[in-house]
Scaffold this active site. Structure first.
Site, PDB file in Angstrom:
ATOM      1  CB  THR A 159      -4.982   0.073  -1.551  1.00 61.28           C
ATOM      2  OG1 THR A 159      -6.452   0.821  -1.487  1.00 61.28           O
ATOM      3  CG2 THR A 159      -4.379  -0.386  -0.157  1.00 61.28           C
ATOM      4  CG  MET A 195      -0.316   0.004   2.070  1.00 63.41           C
ATOM      5  SD  MET A 195      -1.026  -0.125   3.962  1.00 63.41           S
ATOM      6  CE  MET A 195      -1.569  -1.899   4.303  1.00 63.41           C
ATOM      7  CB  CYS A 196       1.088   3.572   1.329  1.00 67.09           C
ATOM      8  SG  CYS A 196       2.079   5.659   1.087  1.00 67.09           S
ATOM      9  CB  ILE A 197       5.598   5.468  -1.231  1.00 66.18           C
ATOM     10  CG1 ILE A 197       6.531   5.398  -2.914  1.00 66.18           C
ATOM     11  CG2 ILE A 197       6.345   4.912  -0.221  1.00 66.18           C
ATOM     12  CD1 ILE A 197       5.916   6.278  -4.084  1.00 66.18           C
ATOM     13  N   PRO A 206       3.726  -0.175  -2.990  1.00 71.91           N
ATOM     14  CG  PRO A 206       1.866  -0.259  -3.665  1.00 71.91           C
ATOM     15  CD  PRO A 206       2.596   0.927  -2.877  1.00 71.91           C
TER      16      PRO A 206
END
Length: 217
Positions: A189, A134-136, A138
Site C-alpha cells: 500500500t 508499505m510506503c517505499i 515495497p
C-alpha cells in the site's frame, strides 16, 4: 493468537521508520486480536537527520535502539527473528527502509537488502505466510525475491519505473487502497508515498493489516 512480525528501521521518517505508519500498523494488529512482535537491525543508521530542520546531524545512532522508542522497548534484533515463530511479516516505510533495511536511497536499482530481512522474508514466503510492505518498503521486494511480484508504491512514475527495472510488476494504487499478489501472498500500500495526513495513511494501512491477517493460515 497470531504473531505478526513488524520490522522497524529506526525512528523518524527521514532516517528511520515512519512513525505514523508504524503506530497505525501496531494498533491495527492489536485491535484485530493478534500480537505484534517487533524487530530491527542492530547496526548504525545510514545517517541522522534533524527532523525539525530537515538537515543532517553529525551523530551516530543505532537502528535497534532508535526503533525501541516506537516499540516501547519491546523489540528484538532482526537477526534473531525466526519464520517458524511468526504467522506473517509487515514492514512499514520511511527513509529507514531505503537507508537502513537496504541502500535503495543511495544505489537505486543496484541496491542490496539487509541479509536478515531478506532471509526472514524468503523463509516466511516458502512457508506460505503473508508479507505486507508499505510506503517505499515495497522497493525492497524485487531484491529479496528473484521472481516478479505485483506491488505498488503508489503513483510516483520515476520510482515505479525503477521497480519495474528491478523486475517487479508495478500497479498504480491510490492512497486508500492495497495491491495484493494473491499467488505470493504479498500485500502493498502507498501510505505516506501519497498520504497528505495520518487519516489518509491509516485507511490503506488498516486494509493491508486486515488482508495480511486474513491470509494467515
Amino acid at each position: 493468537m497470531k504473531k505478526i512480525g513488524v520490522v522497524l528501521s529506526g525512528c523518524g521518517v527521514y532516517d528511520g521508520t515512519e512513525i505514523h505508519e508504524a503506530v497505525i500498523t501496531l494498533l491495527a494488529i492489536a485491535r484485530s486480536g493478534a500480537q505484534a512482535v517487533c524487530f530491527a537491525p542492530d547496526k548504525s543508521q545510514s545517517d541522522v537527520i534533524n527532523h525539525l530542520a530537515a538537515e543532517p546531524m553529525a551523530e551516530n545512532r543505532n537502528v535497534l535502539i532508535e526503533a525501541a522508542r516506537i516499540a516501547r522497548g519491546e523489540i528484538q534484533p532482526l537477526s534473531q527473528a525466526r519464520a517458524a515463530d511468526l504467522d506473517a511479516l509487515i514492514v512499514p516505510g520511511g527513509f529507514g527502509a531505503a537507508k537502513n533495511l537496504s541502500n535503495f536511497a543511495a544505489e537505486g536499482v543496484q541496491c542490496t537488502v539487509d541479509s536478515s530481512l531478506a532471509q526472514l522474508a524468503r523463509s516466511l514466503h516458502q512457508a506460505g505466510k503473508p508479507l505486507g510492505f508499505m510506503c517505499i518498503a515495497p522497493a525492497l521486494l524485487p531484491k529479496i525475491f528473484d521472481f516478479p511480484l505485483r506491488l505498488t508504491i503508489g503513483t510516483d512514475i520515476d520510482t515505479a519505473e525503477m521497480l519495474e527495472d528491478m523486475g517487479a510488476e508495478h500497479v498504480p494504487c491510490p492512497v486508500d487502497d492495497i495491491v495484493v499478489d494473491e499467488d505470493n501472498k504479498v500485500i502493498t500500500t502507498p501510505a505516506y508515498m501519497l498520504a497528505q495526513n495520518i487519516a489518509e495513511a491509516a485507511t490503506g494501512i488498516e486494509k493491508l493489516v486486515a488482508r495480511v491477517l486474513a491470509l494467515c493460515a
